[in-house]
Design a protein around this motif. Structure first.
Motif, PDB file in Angstrom:
ATOM      1  N   TYR A 278     -80.300  -4.929  87.472  1.00  0.00           N
ATOM      2  CA  TYR A 278     -80.455  -3.582  86.920  1.00  0.00           C
ATOM      3  C   TYR A 278     -79.443  -3.337  85.807  1.00  0.00           C
ATOM      4  CZ  TYR A 278     -79.690   1.464  86.627  1.00  0.00           C
ATOM      5  OH  TYR A 278     -79.501   2.742  86.173  1.00  0.00           O
ATOM      6  N   GLY A 279     -78.210  -3.810  86.002  1.00  0.00           N
ATOM      7  CA  GLY A 279     -77.145  -3.506  85.051  1.00  0.00           C
ATOM      8  C   GLY A 279     -77.181  -4.308  83.776  1.00  0.00           C
ATOM      9  N   ILE A 280     -77.700  -5.545  83.828  1.00  0.00           N
ATOM     10  CA  ILE A 280     -77.603  -6.413  82.654  1.00  0.00           C
ATOM     11  C   ILE A 280     -78.953  -6.801  82.071  1.00  0.00           C
ATOM     12  CG2 ILE A 280     -77.489  -8.547  84.013  1.00  0.00           C
ATOM     13  CD1 ILE A 280     -75.533  -9.641  81.955  1.00  0.00           C
ATOM     14  N   VAL A 281     -79.983  -6.981  82.915  1.00  0.00           N
ATOM     15  CA  VAL A 281     -81.276  -7.432  82.404  1.00  0.00           C
ATOM     16  C   VAL A 281     -82.056  -6.277  81.779  1.00  0.00           C
ATOM     17  CG1 VAL A 281     -83.490  -8.479  82.996  1.00  0.00           C
ATOM     18  CG2 VAL A 281     -81.380  -9.329  84.051  1.00  0.00           C
ATOM     19  N   THR A 282     -82.091  -5.127  82.465  1.00  0.00           N
ATOM     20  CA  THR A 282     -82.872  -3.995  81.969  1.00  0.00           C
ATOM     21  C   THR A 282     -82.486  -3.568  80.556  1.00  0.00           C
ATOM     22  OG1 THR A 282     -83.175  -3.220  84.253  1.00  0.00           O
ATOM     23  CG2 THR A 282     -83.616  -1.646  82.492  1.00  0.00           C
ATOM     24  N   PRO A 283     -81.176  -3.421  80.228  1.00  0.00           N
ATOM     25  CA  PRO A 283     -80.827  -3.027  78.848  1.00  0.00           C
ATOM     26  C   PRO A 283     -81.256  -4.038  77.796  1.00  0.00           C
ATOM     27  CG  PRO A 283     -78.965  -2.667  80.325  1.00  0.00           C
ATOM     28  CD  PRO A 283     -79.974  -3.449  81.091  1.00  0.00           C
ATOM     29  N   SER A 284     -81.291  -5.329  78.164  1.00  0.00           N
ATOM     30  CA  SER A 284     -81.674  -6.351  77.190  1.00  0.00           C
ATOM     31  C   SER A 284     -83.172  -6.338  76.902  1.00  0.00           C
ATOM     32  CB  SER A 284     -81.255  -7.738  77.688  1.00  0.00           C
ATOM     33  OG  SER A 284     -81.995  -8.115  78.825  1.00  0.00           O
ATOM     34  N   LEU A 285     -83.971  -5.705  77.774  1.00  0.00           N
ATOM     35  CA  LEU A 285     -85.415  -5.650  77.566  1.00  0.00           C
ATOM     36  C   LEU A 285     -85.807  -4.591  76.540  1.00  0.00           C
ATOM     37  CD1 LEU A 285     -86.724  -5.965  81.253  1.00  0.00           C
ATOM     38  CD2 LEU A 285     -86.641  -7.745  79.504  1.00  0.00           C
ATOM     39  N   ASN A 286     -84.979  -3.557  76.377  1.00  0.00           N
ATOM     40  CA  ASN A 286     -85.348  -2.444  75.499  1.00  0.00           C
ATOM     41  C   ASN A 286     -85.644  -2.877  74.060  1.00  0.00           C
ATOM     42  OD1 ASN A 286     -85.091  -0.812  77.707  1.00  0.00           O
ATOM     43  ND2 ASN A 286     -83.133   0.068  77.119  1.00  0.00           N
ATOM     44  N   PRO A 287     -84.757  -3.650  73.407  1.00  0.00           N
ATOM     45  CA  PRO A 287     -85.091  -4.056  72.027  1.00  0.00           C
ATOM     46  C   PRO A 287     -86.324  -4.948  71.959  1.00  0.00           C
ATOM     47  CG  PRO A 287     -83.124  -5.218  72.802  1.00  0.00           C
ATOM     48  CD  PRO A 287     -83.416  -4.137  73.793  1.00  0.00           C
ATOM     49  N   ILE A 288     -86.547  -5.768  73.004  1.00  0.00           N
ATOM     50  CA  ILE A 288     -87.735  -6.629  73.021  1.00  0.00           C
ATOM     51  C   ILE A 288     -88.993  -5.776  73.107  1.00  0.00           C
ATOM     52  CG2 ILE A 288     -88.951  -8.433  74.290  1.00  0.00           C
ATOM     53  CD1 ILE A 288     -86.207  -9.441  75.237  1.00  0.00           C
ATOM     54  N   ILE A 289     -88.972  -4.766  73.985  1.00  0.00           N
ATOM     55  CA  ILE A 289     -90.134  -3.893  74.161  1.00  0.00           C
ATOM     56  C   ILE A 289     -90.433  -3.129  72.880  1.00  0.00           C
ATOM     57  CG2 ILE A 289     -90.971  -1.837  75.373  1.00  0.00           C
ATOM     58  CD1 ILE A 289     -89.338  -2.868  77.817  1.00  0.00           C
ATOM     59  N   TYR A 290     -89.397  -2.536  72.280  1.00  0.00           N
ATOM     60  CA  TYR A 290     -89.629  -1.753  71.067  1.00  0.00           C
ATOM     61  C   TYR A 290     -90.030  -2.637  69.884  1.00  0.00           C
ATOM     62  CZ  TYR A 290     -88.380   2.872  72.736  1.00  0.00           C
ATOM     63  OH  TYR A 290     -88.396   4.076  73.378  1.00  0.00           O
ATOM     64  N   SER A 291     -89.627  -3.891  69.889  1.00  0.00           N
ATOM     65  CA  SER A 291     -90.020  -4.799  68.816  1.00  0.00           C
ATOM     66  C   SER A 291     -91.473  -5.234  68.958  1.00  0.00           C
ATOM     67  CB  SER A 291     -89.113  -6.037  68.814  1.00  0.00           C
ATOM     68  OG  SER A 291     -87.772  -5.675  68.574  1.00  0.00           O
ATOM     69  N   LEU A 292     -91.907  -5.460  70.199  1.00  0.00           N
ATOM     70  CA  LEU A 292     -93.264  -5.957  70.433  1.00  0.00           C
ATOM     71  C   LEU A 292     -94.312  -4.852  70.392  1.00  0.00           C
ATOM     72  CD1 LEU A 292     -92.632  -8.538  73.321  1.00  0.00           C
ATOM     73  CD2 LEU A 292     -92.993  -9.009  70.890  1.00  0.00           C
ATOM     74  N   ARG A 293     -93.929  -3.634  70.785  1.00  0.00           N
ATOM     75  CA  ARG A 293     -94.912  -2.569  70.960  1.00  0.00           C
ATOM     76  C   ARG A 293     -94.841  -1.498  69.875  1.00  0.00           C
ATOM     77  NH1 ARG A 293     -97.350  -3.032  75.826  1.00  0.00           N
ATOM     78  NH2 ARG A 293     -98.250  -0.961  75.570  1.00  0.00           N
ATOM     79  N   ASN A 294     -94.047  -1.726  68.835  1.00  0.00           N
ATOM     80  CA  ASN A 294     -93.896  -0.712  67.802  1.00  0.00           C
ATOM     81  C   ASN A 294     -94.097  -1.346  66.432  1.00  0.00           C
ATOM     82  OD1 ASN A 294     -92.406   1.081  65.833  1.00  0.00           O
ATOM     83  ND2 ASN A 294     -92.272   2.335  67.684  1.00  0.00           N
ATOM     84  N   ALA A 295     -95.158  -0.945  65.748  1.00  0.00           N
ATOM     85  CA  ALA A 295     -95.506  -1.562  64.465  1.00  0.00           C
ATOM     86  C   ALA A 295     -94.440  -1.295  63.407  1.00  0.00           C
ATOM     87  CB  ALA A 295     -96.862  -1.039  63.998  1.00  0.00           C
ATOM     88  N   GLU A 296     -93.840  -0.104  63.428  1.00  0.00           N
ATOM     89  CA  GLU A 296     -92.852   0.237  62.403  1.00  0.00           C
ATOM     90  C   GLU A 296     -91.586  -0.595  62.557  1.00  0.00           C
ATOM     91  OE1 GLU A 296     -92.817   4.438  63.268  1.00  0.00           O
ATOM     92  OE2 GLU A 296     -93.695   4.879  61.317  1.00  0.00           O
ATOM     93  N   VAL A 297     -91.169  -0.829  63.794  1.00  0.00           N
ATOM     94  CA  VAL A 297     -89.985  -1.668  64.025  1.00  0.00           C
ATOM     95  C   VAL A 297     -90.281  -3.105  63.619  1.00  0.00           C
ATOM     96  CG1 VAL A 297     -88.422  -2.588  65.783  1.00  0.00           C
ATOM     97  CG2 VAL A 297     -89.064  -0.177  65.843  1.00  0.00           C
ATOM     98  N   LYS A 298     -91.479  -3.604  63.952  1.00  0.00           N
ATOM     99  CA  LYS A 298     -91.852  -4.973  63.554  1.00  0.00           C
ATOM    100  C   LYS A 298     -91.886  -5.105  62.037  1.00  0.00           C
ATOM    101  CE  LYS A 298     -95.552  -5.261  66.223  1.00  0.00           C
ATOM    102  NZ  LYS A 298     -96.766  -5.833  66.878  1.00  0.00           N
ATOM    103  N   ALA A 299     -92.417  -4.082  61.365  1.00  0.00           N
ATOM    104  CA  ALA A 299     -92.474  -4.122  59.904  1.00  0.00           C
ATOM    105  C   ALA A 299     -91.069  -4.112  59.303  1.00  0.00           C
ATOM    106  CB  ALA A 299     -93.273  -2.926  59.383  1.00  0.00           C
ATOM    107  N   ALA A 300     -90.170  -3.324  59.887  1.00  0.00           N
ATOM    108  CA  ALA A 300     -88.793  -3.274  59.387  1.00  0.00           C
ATOM    109  C   ALA A 300     -88.085  -4.603  59.617  1.00  0.00           C
ATOM    110  CB  ALA A 300     -88.028  -2.142  60.083  1.00  0.00           C
ATOM    111  N   ALA A 301     -88.342  -5.241  60.767  1.00  0.00           N
ATOM    112  CA  ALA A 301     -87.721  -6.541  61.049  1.00  0.00           C
ATOM    113  C   ALA A 301     -88.211  -7.609  60.078  1.00  0.00           C
ATOM    114  CB  ALA A 301     -88.016  -6.951  62.496  1.00  0.00           C
ATOM    115  N   ILE A 302     -89.514  -7.593  59.778  1.00  0.00           N
ATOM    116  CA  ILE A 302     -90.064  -8.561  58.819  1.00  0.00           C
ATOM    117  C   ILE A 302     -89.472  -8.332  57.430  1.00  0.00           C
ATOM    118  CG2 ILE A 302     -92.187  -9.273  57.643  1.00  0.00           C
ATOM    119  CD1 ILE A 302     -93.676  -8.656  60.276  1.00  0.00           C
ATOM    120  N   ALA A 303     -89.334  -7.052  57.046  1.00  0.00           N
ATOM    121  CA  ALA A 303     -88.738  -6.733  55.741  1.00  0.00           C
ATOM    122  C   ALA A 303     -87.284  -7.185  55.676  1.00  0.00           C
ATOM    123  CB  ALA A 303     -88.839  -5.235  55.482  1.00  0.00           C
TER     124      ALA A 303
END
Length: 321
Positions: A278-303
């Motif tokens: 709970y303390g270490i794995v859950t926080p590391s999933l947040n950027p992965i989730i927002y990167s995979l499920r958010n088109a604007e974040v993916k577009a910004a990462a590609i840029a």
């Protein structure tokens, strides 16, 4: 150290961890180091993208940056010392160090509960009141909502910490955990902890269950509004703006409930490993989730990978000849 009444006064604590299973600690060291690195780099990347890309200068991504900063600070409050302790034969932490670690972990965990509710309110306004979104979710309002989240979490932790460390600790100094978690610390107190228990129940209701109820109600209204959209494409577009947040909420509260509200296992090693997850794995999933499920974040990462973001940012600065 002893006082005049020959009572042992605790000056440091021993973090038991899994020292009976040193080989398992070596495996955990490698795993936790890798996961912690992903957590810090991933959340730092999210913060960087939100700062560099003007398309992400909205309240939703402002809250996301706060969440990312919270996850970095929350894991950094205990993981580096825990990694060192995995390599030691006996893990100790000073009394002030334990107090600070407990304060930070509790404060940042409480803050995240409130912030997730604020993010749900933002999604409610965006989908149910789209024409008034810029009016209702101004930068001034967003700043106040973020400040309320941080203030509530740190004030709650300050109250818990003051009550906890005012208790007498009479010699029992072995914390059966990887870090100074408040429930593990309270087990060592030799005074009456009924007030602490009552405060824990009240704060759990106010800062955990109340935000969860607000999130639930927000998504009831959001789902109702989405179902009124006539086209399937419109429904998909509306839901895609909040699917990442909903996924994070389910993972956060799901693991929180499983760790703290399930019946205690006879094997305490399992409880400690679940708390570590709970303390270490859950926080590391947040950027992965927002990167995979958010088109604007993916577009910004590609840029950013193409160099477009940095070149546009550098173009904003005047060239001095």
């Amino acid at each position: 150290m002893t006082n005049g009444a020959n009572q042992t006064v605790v000056t440091e604590f021993v973090l038991l961890g899994l020292h009976d299973h040193h080989n398992l600690e070596m495996v955990l060291f490698v795993l936790c180091l890798g996961i912690y690195s992903v957590n810090v780099l991933g959340n730092a990347l999210l913060i960087g993208l939100n700062m560099l890309d003007p398309r992400l200068h909205t309240p939703m991504y402002f809250f996301l940056s706060n969440l990312a900063l919270m996850d970095i600070c929350g894991t950094s409050s205990f993981v580096p010392l825990m990694l060192v302790n995995f390599l030691e034969t006996q893990s100790t932490i000073s009394f002030p160090g334990c107090a600070l670690q407990m304060y930070l972990t509790l404060a940042l965990g409480s803050t995240e509960c409130v912030l997730l509710a604020m993010m749900a309110c933002d999604r409610y306004v965006a989908i149910c009141q789209p024409l008034r979104y810029s009016e209702l979710m101004s930068w001034h309002t967003s700043m106040w909502m973020a400040a309320l989240s941080w203030g509530a979490g740190f004030a709650n932790s300050l109250l818990h910490s003051n009550l906890t460390w005012s208790l007498p600790f009479c010699g029992h100094n072995i914390i059966n955990h990887f870090f100074c978690e408040i429930l593990a610390v309270l087990k060592l107190a030799c005074g009456d902890i009924s007030l602490n228990t009552l405060l824990t129940v009240v704060s759990a209701a106010v800062l955990t269950l109340a935000p969860l109820l607000l999130i639930f109600l927000s998504y009831v209204f959001i789902l109702t509004a989405i179902l009124r959209v006539p086209s399937a494409a419109g429904q998909h577009k509306a839901f895609s703006t909040c699917s990442a947040h909903l996924t994070v909420v389910v993972i956060f509260y799901g693991t929180l409930s499983f760790v703290y509200f399930k019946p205690k296992a006879e094997d305490l090693y399992l409880d400690k490993l679940l708390a570590l997850f709970y303390g270490i794995v859950t926080p590391s999933l947040n950027p992965i989730i927002y990167s995979l499920r958010n088109a604007e974040v993916k577009a910004a990462a590609i840029a950013l990978l193409r160099g477009d973001l940095l070149s546009r940012k550098m173009a904003c600065f005047p060239v001095v000849l």
